[in-house]
Design a protein around this motif. Sequence first.
Motif, PDB file in Angstrom:
ATOM      1  N   SER A  62       0.828  -1.208   0.000  1.00 36.05           N
ATOM      2  CA  SER A  62       0.000   0.000   0.000  1.00 36.05           C
ATOM      3  C   SER A  62       0.864   1.261   0.000  1.00 36.05           C
ATOM      4  CB  SER A  62      -0.941   0.004   1.209  1.00 36.05           C
ATOM      5  OG  SER A  62      -0.208   0.086   2.407  1.00 36.05           O
ATOM      6  N   GLU A  63       2.059   1.192   0.607  1.00 38.80           N
ATOM      7  CA  GLU A  63       2.972   2.333   0.568  1.00 38.80           C
ATOM      8  C   GLU A  63       3.480   2.568  -0.844  1.00 38.80           C
ATOM      9  OE1 GLU A  63       6.244   1.817   3.224  1.00 38.80           O
ATOM     10  OE2 GLU A  63       4.966   1.540   4.964  1.00 38.80           O
ATOM     11  N   ALA A  64       3.539   1.521  -1.655  1.00 42.17           N
ATOM     12  CA  ALA A  64       4.105   1.620  -2.993  1.00 42.17           C
ATOM     13  C   ALA A  64       3.163   2.269  -3.992  1.00 42.17           C
ATOM     14  CB  ALA A  64       4.486   0.225  -3.487  1.00 42.17           C
ATOM     15  N   GLU A  65       1.966   2.633  -3.582  1.00 38.15           N
ATOM     16  CA  GLU A  65       1.014   3.245  -4.497  1.00 38.15           C
ATOM     17  C   GLU A  65       1.326   4.732  -4.673  1.00 38.15           C
ATOM     18  OE1 GLU A  65      -0.495  -0.142  -5.471  1.00 38.15           O
ATOM     19  OE2 GLU A  65      -1.279   1.700  -6.312  1.00 38.15           O
ATOM     20  N   ASN A  66       2.499   5.015  -5.160  1.00 36.50           N
ATOM     21  CA  ASN A  66       2.906   6.391  -5.404  1.00 36.50           C
ATOM     22  C   ASN A  66       3.222   6.570  -6.875  1.00 36.50           C
ATOM     23  OD1 ASN A  66       5.296   5.040  -5.630  1.00 36.50           O
ATOM     24  ND2 ASN A  66       6.334   6.110  -4.000  1.00 36.50           N
ATOM     25  N   THR A  67       3.209   7.784  -7.313  1.00 39.89           N
ATOM     26  CA  THR A  67       3.488   8.102  -8.701  1.00 39.89           C
ATOM     27  C   THR A  67       4.679   9.042  -8.745  1.00 39.89           C
ATOM     28  OG1 THR A  67       1.136   7.946  -9.180  1.00 39.89           O
ATOM     29  CG2 THR A  67       2.471   9.086 -10.795  1.00 39.89           C
ATOM     30  N   ALA A  68       5.474   8.900  -9.783  1.00 39.60           N
ATOM     31  CA  ALA A  68       6.602   9.813  -9.954  1.00 39.60           C
ATOM     32  C   ALA A  68       6.063  11.227 -10.110  1.00 39.60           C
ATOM     33  CB  ALA A  68       7.418   9.407 -11.190  1.00 39.60           C
ATOM     34  N   GLN A  69       6.866  12.201  -9.756  1.00 41.38           N
ATOM     35  CA  GLN A  69       6.461  13.589  -9.960  1.00 41.38           C
ATOM     36  C   GLN A  69       6.211  13.813 -11.440  1.00 41.38           C
ATOM     37  OE1 GLN A  69       9.724  15.790  -8.292  1.00 41.38           O
ATOM     38  NE2 GLN A  69       8.634  16.057  -6.358  1.00 41.38           N
ATOM     39  N   LEU A  70       5.177  14.586 -11.750  1.00 39.97           N
ATOM     40  CA  LEU A  70       4.817  14.830 -13.132  1.00 39.97           C
ATOM     41  C   LEU A  70       5.230  16.229 -13.557  1.00 39.97           C
ATOM     42  CD1 LEU A  70       1.241  13.228 -13.137  1.00 39.97           C
ATOM     43  CD2 LEU A  70       3.423  12.158 -13.693  1.00 39.97           C
ATOM     44  N   ASP A  71       5.619  16.359 -14.831  1.00 38.48           N
ATOM     45  CA  ASP A  71       5.966  17.675 -15.358  1.00 38.48           C
ATOM     46  C   ASP A  71       4.707  18.382 -15.864  1.00 38.48           C
ATOM     47  OD1 ASP A  71       5.372  16.535 -17.823  1.00 38.48           O
ATOM     48  OD2 ASP A  71       7.440  16.455 -18.510  1.00 38.48           O
ATOM     49  N   GLU A 117      12.050  13.268 -15.583  1.00 43.52           N
ATOM     50  CA  GLU A 117      13.203  12.442 -15.912  1.00 43.52           C
ATOM     51  C   GLU A 117      14.270  12.509 -14.828  1.00 43.52           C
ATOM     52  OE1 GLU A 117      14.780  13.009 -19.912  1.00 43.52           O
ATOM     53  OE2 GLU A 117      12.919  14.067 -20.396  1.00 43.52           O
ATOM     54  N   MET A 118      15.090  11.470 -14.800  1.00 44.69           N
ATOM     55  CA  MET A 118      16.237  11.405 -13.899  1.00 44.69           C
ATOM     56  C   MET A 118      17.295  12.378 -14.404  1.00 44.69           C
ATOM     57  SD  MET A 118      18.447   8.010 -13.207  1.00 44.69           S
ATOM     58  CE  MET A 118      19.924   8.040 -12.244  1.00 44.69           C
ATOM     59  N   ASN A 119      17.872  13.158 -13.507  1.00 43.16           N
ATOM     60  CA  ASN A 119      18.887  14.134 -13.882  1.00 43.16           C
ATOM     61  C   ASN A 119      20.258  13.572 -13.523  1.00 43.16           C
ATOM     62  OD1 ASN A 119      20.244  16.399 -14.629  1.00 43.16           O
ATOM     63  ND2 ASN A 119      19.587  17.641 -12.906  1.00 43.16           N
ATOM     64  N   ASP A 120      20.908  12.952 -14.513  1.00 46.65           N
ATOM     65  CA  ASP A 120      22.214  12.351 -14.303  1.00 46.65           C
ATOM     66  C   ASP A 120      23.042  12.573 -15.565  1.00 46.65           C
ATOM     67  OD1 ASP A 120      24.436  10.629 -14.030  1.00 46.65           O
ATOM     68  OD2 ASP A 120      23.293   9.285 -12.749  1.00 46.65           O
ATOM     69  N   PRO A 121      24.215  13.191 -15.455  1.00 44.22           N
ATOM     70  CA  PRO A 121      25.016  13.498 -16.651  1.00 44.22           C
ATOM     71  C   PRO A 121      25.465  12.257 -17.436  1.00 44.22           C
ATOM     72  CG  PRO A 121      26.226  14.024 -14.655  1.00 44.22           C
ATOM     73  CD  PRO A 121      24.844  13.668 -14.244  1.00 44.22           C
ATOM     74  N   ARG A 122      25.428  11.062 -16.819  1.00 41.62           N
ATOM     75  CA  ARG A 122      25.804   9.844 -17.537  1.00 41.62           C
ATOM     76  C   ARG A 122      24.773   9.464 -18.594  1.00 41.62           C
ATOM     77  NH1 ARG A 122      26.228   5.656 -12.852  1.00 41.62           N
ATOM     78  NH2 ARG A 122      24.394   6.845 -12.262  1.00 41.62           N
ATOM     79  N   TYR A 123      23.532   9.913 -18.398  1.00 36.49           N
ATOM     80  CA  TYR A 123      22.440   9.508 -19.276  1.00 36.49           C
ATOM     81  C   TYR A 123      21.858  10.735 -19.965  1.00 36.49           C
ATOM     82  CZ  TYR A 123      22.858   5.596 -16.048  1.00 36.49           C
ATOM     83  OH  TYR A 123      23.342   4.576 -15.279  1.00 36.49           O
ATOM     84  N   THR A 124      22.405  11.094 -21.116  1.00 35.91           N
ATOM     85  CA  THR A 124      21.955  12.313 -21.785  1.00 35.91           C
ATOM     86  C   THR A 124      21.259  12.065 -23.108  1.00 35.91           C
ATOM     87  OG1 THR A 124      24.129  12.558 -22.798  1.00 35.91           O
ATOM     88  CG2 THR A 124      23.750  13.733 -20.722  1.00 35.91           C
ATOM     89  N   LYS A 125      21.507  10.935 -23.759  1.00 32.86           N
ATOM     90  CA  LYS A 125      20.972  10.725 -25.095  1.00 32.86           C
ATOM     91  C   LYS A 125      19.531  10.240 -25.117  1.00 32.86           C
ATOM     92  CE  LYS A 125      25.438  10.098 -27.077  1.00 32.86           C
ATOM     93  NZ  LYS A 125      26.134   9.778 -28.254  1.00 32.86           N
ATOM     94  N   THR A 156      15.483   9.306 -19.397  1.00 30.52           N
ATOM     95  CA  THR A 156      15.856   8.316 -18.398  1.00 30.52           C
ATOM     96  C   THR A 156      15.008   8.481 -17.152  1.00 30.52           C
ATOM     97  OG1 THR A 156      18.118   8.322 -19.243  1.00 30.52           O
ATOM     98  CG2 THR A 156      17.792   7.387 -17.070  1.00 30.52           C
ATOM     99  N   TYR A 157      14.482   7.357 -16.669  1.00 29.12           N
ATOM    100  CA  TYR A 157      13.637   7.347 -15.481  1.00 29.12           C
ATOM    101  C   TYR A 157      14.220   6.373 -14.466  1.00 29.12           C
ATOM    102  CZ  TYR A 157      10.472   9.461 -18.839  1.00 29.12           C
ATOM    103  OH  TYR A 157       9.919  10.273 -19.801  1.00 29.12           O
ATOM    104  N   LEU A 158      14.050   6.700 -13.183  1.00 26.95           N
ATOM    105  CA  LEU A 158      14.606   5.906 -12.092  1.00 26.95           C
ATOM    106  C   LEU A 158      13.499   5.114 -11.405  1.00 26.95           C
ATOM    107  CD1 LEU A 158      16.972   5.217 -10.130  1.00 26.95           C
ATOM    108  CD2 LEU A 158      16.295   7.247  -8.827  1.00 26.95           C
ATOM    109  N   VAL A 159      13.751   3.811 -11.190  1.00 29.80           N
ATOM    110  CA  VAL A 159      12.876   2.953 -10.389  1.00 29.80           C
ATOM    111  C   VAL A 159      13.740   2.360  -9.290  1.00 29.80           C
ATOM    112  CG1 VAL A 159      11.465   0.864 -10.339  1.00 29.80           C
ATOM    113  CG2 VAL A 159      11.346   2.390 -12.312  1.00 29.80           C
ATOM    114  N   GLU A 160      13.327   2.541  -8.045  1.00 27.79           N
ATOM    115  CA  GLU A 160      14.064   1.992  -6.909  1.00 27.79           C
ATOM    116  C   GLU A 160      13.267   0.862  -6.279  1.00 27.79           C
ATOM    117  OE1 GLU A 160      16.662   5.825  -5.494  1.00 27.79           O
ATOM    118  OE2 GLU A 160      14.697   5.558  -4.570  1.00 27.79           O
TER     119      GLU A 160
END
Length: 138
Positions: free
Chosen positions: A25-34, A41-49, A52-56
Amino acid sequence: MKFTRIFFLSSFIALMTFNSLAFASEAENTAQLDADGFSVEMNDPRYTKLKTYLVEMKDGVLTPAKLVVPEKTKFRLVVRNLGNKPAEFESNQLRQEKVLFMGAETTLVIIPLDVGSYDYFDDFAPTTHGKIVVKAKD
């Protein structure tokens, strides 16, 4: 003696089931929306092309449990296991499967998808489910 053992064993099973339901029930969350209604999107300089989205994954909890992505767009998922036990990111619809040990991170490139909903889950935690919602660009 036998009754006591059965009582404690059934109590333990009930407690573990309750805890896994609480985590689900705690997992019923949504990523922030633009502004367009898509997950940020995930902000990481390694992934620019690619977008990119992060799932933990953490001991039976997926964060976020729902990602909203644009249709017909190739994107990358970065999946991290922050838990104390192994996890398995799996999606039959996306034909993706990765086992992650504790503290591990992996990336998956997802081909352009049609509008719809695509499920994913932690195969090692059966009550853990997530969803990628693909919606049309306005």
